[in-house]
Design a protein around this motif. Structure first.
Motif, PDB file in Angstrom:
ATOM      1  N   GLN A 192      -0.977  61.121  77.524  1.00 15.04           N
ATOM      2  CA  GLN A 192      -0.771  62.117  76.476  1.00 15.04           C
ATOM      3  C   GLN A 192      -0.149  61.416  75.278  1.00 15.04           C
ATOM      4  O   GLN A 192       0.810  60.651  75.423  1.00 15.04           O
ATOM      5  CB  GLN A 192       0.135  63.244  76.984  1.00 15.04           C
ATOM      6  N   SER A 193      -0.662  61.664  74.097  1.00 13.38           N
ATOM      7  CA  SER A 193      -0.248  60.916  72.909  1.00 13.38           C
ATOM      8  C   SER A 193       1.244  61.068  72.620  1.00 13.38           C
ATOM      9  O   SER A 193       1.917  60.107  72.237  1.00 13.38           O
ATOM     10  CB  SER A 193      -1.067  61.360  71.703  1.00 13.38           C
ATOM     11  N   GLU A 194       1.783  62.285  72.809  1.00 15.40           N
ATOM     12  CA  GLU A 194       3.214  62.498  72.516  1.00 15.40           C
ATOM     13  C   GLU A 194       4.103  61.646  73.418  1.00 15.40           C
ATOM     14  O   GLU A 194       5.091  61.066  72.963  1.00 15.40           O
ATOM     15  CB  GLU A 194       3.572  63.980  72.685  1.00 15.40           C
ATOM     16  N   MET A 195       3.727  61.545  74.686  1.00 20.29           N
ATOM     17  CA  MET A 195       4.501  60.721  75.615  1.00 20.29           C
ATOM     18  C   MET A 195       4.366  59.247  75.280  1.00 20.29           C
ATOM     19  O   MET A 195       5.325  58.477  75.387  1.00 20.29           O
ATOM     20  CB  MET A 195       4.052  60.979  77.050  1.00 20.29           C
ATOM     21  N   GLN A 196       3.199  58.838  74.880  1.00 18.58           N
ATOM     22  CA  GLN A 196       2.982  57.431  74.540  1.00 18.58           C
ATOM     23  C   GLN A 196       3.800  57.025  73.311  1.00 18.58           C
ATOM     24  O   GLN A 196       4.286  55.900  73.228  1.00 18.58           O
ATOM     25  CB  GLN A 196       1.491  57.186  74.311  1.00 18.58           C
ATOM     26  N   ILE A 197       3.936  57.940  72.367  1.00 20.23           N
ATOM     27  CA  ILE A 197       4.779  57.665  71.192  1.00 20.23           C
ATOM     28  C   ILE A 197       6.225  57.452  71.618  1.00 20.23           C
ATOM     29  O   ILE A 197       6.908  56.540  71.135  1.00 20.23           O
ATOM     30  CB  ILE A 197       4.676  58.824  70.183  1.00 20.23           C
ATOM     31  N   ILE A 198       6.697  58.285  72.547  1.00 21.80           N
ATOM     32  CA  ILE A 198       8.067  58.144  73.052  1.00 21.80           C
ATOM     33  C   ILE A 198       8.237  56.795  73.754  1.00 21.80           C
ATOM     34  O   ILE A 198       9.254  56.106  73.584  1.00 21.80           O
ATOM     35  CB  ILE A 198       8.403  59.305  74.014  1.00 21.80           C
ATOM     36  N   VAL A 199       7.253  56.400  74.540  1.00 18.88           N
ATOM     37  CA  VAL A 199       7.323  55.121  75.252  1.00 18.88           C
ATOM     38  C   VAL A 199       7.378  53.960  74.261  1.00 18.88           C
ATOM     39  O   VAL A 199       8.135  52.995  74.463  1.00 18.88           O
ATOM     40  CB  VAL A 199       6.110  54.975  76.197  1.00 18.88           C
ATOM     41  N   VAL A 200       6.599  54.023  73.194  1.00 23.63           N
ATOM     42  CA  VAL A 200       6.627  52.967  72.176  1.00 23.63           C
ATOM     43  C   VAL A 200       8.018  52.860  71.552  1.00 23.63           C
ATOM     44  O   VAL A 200       8.528  51.758  71.321  1.00 23.63           O
ATOM     45  CB  VAL A 200       5.560  53.240  71.092  1.00 23.63           C
TER      46      VAL A 200
END
Length: 300
Positions: free
Chosen positions: A275-283
């Motif tokens: 999910q894009s929102e989670m991936q942004i958080i991981v970055v």
């Protein structure tokens, strides 16, 4: 409390009416003890003792130690440079010029640097051994410089501690932001699978084993579950703080290992985040962790 490998300490002591002893210690980060010593000729016989003392007290780092005498009135360093033996220099110069003419060598720009590497051209004057009284002053001055040096390391360590605490709080805050997306992500995955099944023909849908389908769906969702990663990352954050709070100096390598384990969990979170929102958080987590890793290299 943690200590930085970056440090500076300086101490002075009067050893004669017109002469004072100066000790300076500087350090940067290094994986091990890397000691460079520049001392006055009078102290050459004591160099091994000085090296042993510094290695025992300062543990680790790229350390530069300077011990020199200074003219109290003029503020100039004395007896710390090797004088040039003029007779030896002139002899080697004449020989090299003659050799140059004999061989037809036209490049003579390196003659001076070559001569300075010749035997006896620069030779430290024999200043004799330092007296017991003066040696005691030297040890006292070194000790005073070490005290200042360690105080500097402690001060820098306090700044690192504050920085690490802020970065750990930031990662913990980002980890908390994952939870809402995690719940919605499961529902989206279920909805997408069911929508894809509805597009199958009626005959195909009847042929599907519903029990097996439910088992496969549960297995698939379990592979995407990040509960264990969240728990382990939270524990690593806690352990990092405990290590900073409860252990003495010399924990830099241990903090580095903990940071590596934090990176493993964050990377796994990223691989499971579809999910894009989670991936942004991981970055964002990775960016903060890289800042931690960079500064951990400077922890003693």
């Amino acid at each position: 409390m943690i200590y930085s490998m970056t440090g500076y300490g300086k101490a002075e002591n009067q050893v004669a009416n017109n002469k004072k002893l100066v000790v300076e210690i500087r350090s940067l980060n290094s994986k091990s003890m890397d000691l460079s010593v520049r001392i006055a000729p009078q102290l050459r016989s004591k160099e091994l003792d000085i090296r042993t003392l510094i290695a025992q007290r300062l543990e680790r780092g790229k350390i530069d130690l300077s011990i020199y005498y200074q003219d109290a009135a003029q503020g100039e360093n004395t007896a710390t440079f090797a004088p040039i033996n003029r007779e030896a220099f002139a002899y080697y110069y004449k020989e090299l010029i003659a050799l140059q003419q004999e061989l037809g060598w036209t490049n003579h720009q390196d003659i001076v640097s070559a001569i300075l590497r010749m035997p006896d051209v620069t030779k430290v004057q024999d200043c004799g051994d330092v007296s017991e009284e003066e040696w005691a002053v030297v040890l006292q001055t070194i000790e005073a410089a070490i005290v200042q040096f360690n105080a500097f390391r402690e001060q820098e360590g306090t700044s690192l501690y504050q920085m690490f605490s802020e970065k750990l709080d930031a990662i913990a805050g980002l980890l908390a932001e994952v939870e809402p997306y995690e719940q919605s992500r499961v529902e989206k995955i279920k909805t997408r699978i069911e929508a894809n099944l509805e597009q199958l023909s009626a005959a195909t849908q009847q042929a599907i084993d519903r029990n097996r389908l439910e088992q496969e769906m549960i297995f698939y969702l379990e592979k995407l579950d990040i509960t264990e990663e969240k728990v382990r990352l939270t524990n690593h954050l806690k352990y990092f703080r405990e290590t900073m709070d409860n252990e003495e100096s010399g924990v830099g390598k241990k903090l580095g290992f903990i940071a590596q384990e934090m990176g493993r969990e964050i990377n796994t979170l990223g691989s499971k985040s579809n999910q894009s929102e989670m991936q942004i958080i991981v970055v964002k987590m990775k960016d903060i962790l890289e800042q931690i890793k960079e500064q951990v290299l400077n922890v003693l």
